[in-house]
Design a protein around this motif. Structure first.
Motif, PDB file in Angstrom:
ATOM      1  N   VAL A  16       2.987  14.496  10.265  1.00 52.61           N
ATOM      2  CA  VAL A  16       2.827  13.208   9.599  1.00 52.61           C
ATOM      3  C   VAL A  16       2.684  12.130  10.656  1.00 52.61           C
ATOM      4  CG1 VAL A  16       3.874  11.517   8.051  1.00 52.61           C
ATOM      5  CG2 VAL A  16       4.170  13.979   7.607  1.00 52.61           C
ATOM      6  N   TYR A  17       1.683  11.291  10.500  1.00 52.94           N
ATOM      7  CA  TYR A  17       1.472  10.152  11.385  1.00 52.94           C
ATOM      8  C   TYR A  17       1.795   8.868  10.617  1.00 52.94           C
ATOM      9  CZ  TYR A  17      -1.132  13.409  14.363  1.00 52.94           C
ATOM     10  OH  TYR A  17      -1.492  14.469  15.153  1.00 52.94           O
ATOM     11  N   GLU A  21       3.378   2.672   4.057  1.00 51.28           N
ATOM     12  CA  GLU A  21       2.026   2.569   3.508  1.00 51.28           C
ATOM     13  C   GLU A  21       0.966   3.142   4.442  1.00 51.28           C
ATOM     14  OE1 GLU A  21       1.212  -1.427   2.424  1.00 51.28           O
ATOM     15  OE2 GLU A  21       2.663  -1.484   0.775  1.00 51.28           O
ATOM     16  N   THR A  22       1.295   3.247   5.737  1.00 56.08           N
ATOM     17  CA  THR A  22       0.324   3.761   6.708  1.00 56.08           C
ATOM     18  C   THR A  22       0.512   5.260   6.967  1.00 56.08           C
ATOM     19  OG1 THR A  22       1.751   3.220   8.604  1.00 56.08           O
ATOM     20  CG2 THR A  22       0.213   1.518   7.845  1.00 56.08           C
ATOM     21  N   GLU A  23       1.420   5.905   6.242  1.00 55.85           N
ATOM     22  CA  GLU A  23       1.705   7.319   6.483  1.00 55.85           C
ATOM     23  C   GLU A  23       0.513   8.197   6.120  1.00 55.85           C
ATOM     24  OE1 GLU A  23       5.635   9.009   5.443  1.00 55.85           O
ATOM     25  OE2 GLU A  23       4.489  10.370   4.150  1.00 55.85           O
ATOM     26  N   VAL A  24       0.194   9.113   7.014  1.00 49.82           N
ATOM     27  CA  VAL A  24      -0.891  10.074   6.807  1.00 49.82           C
ATOM     28  C   VAL A  24      -0.362  11.469   7.112  1.00 49.82           C
ATOM     29  CG1 VAL A  24      -3.170  10.848   7.541  1.00 49.82           C
ATOM     30  CG2 VAL A  24      -2.683   8.400   7.407  1.00 49.82           C
ATOM     31  N   ALA A  26      -1.290  14.878   8.096  1.00 47.15           N
ATOM     32  CA  ALA A  26      -2.425  15.618   8.649  1.00 47.15           C
ATOM     33  C   ALA A  26      -2.315  17.106   8.361  1.00 47.15           C
ATOM     34  CB  ALA A  26      -2.515  15.384  10.155  1.00 47.15           C
ATOM     35  N   ARG A  28       0.060  19.962   5.935  1.00 44.49           N
ATOM     36  CA  ARG A  28       0.971  19.969   4.782  1.00 44.49           C
ATOM     37  C   ARG A  28       1.523  21.377   4.529  1.00 44.49           C
ATOM     38  NH1 ARG A  28      -0.736  15.454   1.283  1.00 44.49           N
ATOM     39  NH2 ARG A  28      -2.580  14.454   2.163  1.00 44.49           N
ATOM     40  N   GLY A  47     -11.105  15.230   9.309  1.00 43.02           N
ATOM     41  CA  GLY A  47      -9.872  14.830   8.651  1.00 43.02           C
ATOM     42  C   GLY A  47      -9.151  15.950   7.935  1.00 43.02           C
ATOM     43  N   THR A  52      -5.626  18.891  14.607  1.00 45.13           N
ATOM     44  CA  THR A  52      -4.172  18.687  14.640  1.00 45.13           C
ATOM     45  C   THR A  52      -3.449  20.025  14.700  1.00 45.13           C
ATOM     46  OG1 THR A  52      -4.386  16.652  13.365  1.00 45.13           O
ATOM     47  CG2 THR A  52      -2.207  17.649  13.454  1.00 45.13           C
ATOM     48  N   ASP A 220      -7.837  18.983   3.723  1.00 42.83           N
ATOM     49  CA  ASP A 220      -6.755  18.039   3.431  1.00 42.83           C
ATOM     50  C   ASP A 220      -5.408  18.548   3.919  1.00 42.83           C
ATOM     51  OD1 ASP A 220      -8.456  16.184   2.197  1.00 42.83           O
ATOM     52  OD2 ASP A 220      -8.356  17.264   0.300  1.00 42.83           O
TER      53      ASP A 220
END
Length: 231
Positions: A16-17, A21-24, A26, A28, A47, A52, A220
């Motif tokens: 997780v980066y 609200e800016t959490e992404v 990468a 899961r 993406g 990663t 995803d």
């Protein structure tokens, strides 16, 4: 599959980066095993998490959660210094950018990882790499005197000279023309077939993936497919 047959074991891997609200996310929750002596291609759209995954597996980035064993070593237990040493001694890297030092000759670039570790090159392995990659008459040249394909072949020899447990290749043909790309991929294939090398390659090119034994598809941040390649 036993651990001795596994070069890399990934369990429950997340990355997780950012936060809030800016959490992404990468990655899961990835579960995958990379077998020794196998050529694996990782594919997926931009993406999807493929780079990663490779960076975490190679110890270039630390995962948020999960367990990752490389050649039997749990990367989470290593200090930054120990992780640097592991990458130097047991991992080879080939990137789209060749990352050669411009002031060193091709031979000096090839043996640089060993020089940094205070080790000498195995002359038989060095001769075999240089011969297979057709660099015999280029060893005294500096990178600026080499073509793109020749520079990438030097980078490949540098990645293999330490006898690494795994070679990671990140879009290794991205800066090459079609002829040089095919030549490089044939060498990677040969290193698996004849040297027993383990290779993990990130690529967007289906033609490049055809050289692999296995193709992982990411989407995803999750594993969306795992199939044997048709060669």
């Amino acid at each position: 599959m036993t651990e001795t047959a596994s070069a890399i074991v990934v369990r429950g891997l997340t990355k997780v980066y950012g936060s809030g609200e800016t959490e992404v996310a990468a990655l899961r929750g990835i579960d995958v095993t990379f077998r020794r002596g196998e050529f694996t291609a990782i594919m997926g759209p931009s993406g999807s998490g493929k780079s990663t995954l490779m960076h975490c597996a190679a110890g270039l980035d630390r995962p948020t959660t999960g367990r990752l064993l490389l050649d039997g070593t749990d990367l989470a237990t290593l200090s930054d210094d120990a992780l640097t040493e592991l990458r130097r001694d047991r991992i080879g890297f080939v990137f789209q950018a060749f990352n050669l030092l411009p002031t060193l000759t091709a031979l000096e670039n090839i043996t640089l990882p060993l020089d940094l570790a205070g080790r000498r090159a195995d002359p038989r392995l060095l001769d075999r790499l240089v011969g297979t990659l057709k660099l015999d008459d280029r060893l005294g040249h500096r990178p600026g005197q080499l073509s793109g394909g020749q520079q990438q072949r030097v980078a490949c020899a540098r990645a293999l000279i330490t006898g690494p447990a795994v070679v990671f290749a990140d879009e290794p043909t991205g800066a090459l023309d079609s002829g040089s790309s095919a030549e490089l991929l044939r060498f990677l294939r040969t290193s698996v077939d004849e040297l027993g090398q383990t290779i993990v390659m990130v690529t967007h090119d289906t033609a490049a993936a055809d050289y692999a034994d296995r193709v992982l598809l990411l989407s995803d941040g999750v594993l969306a497919g795992d199939r044997s390649a048709v060669r």
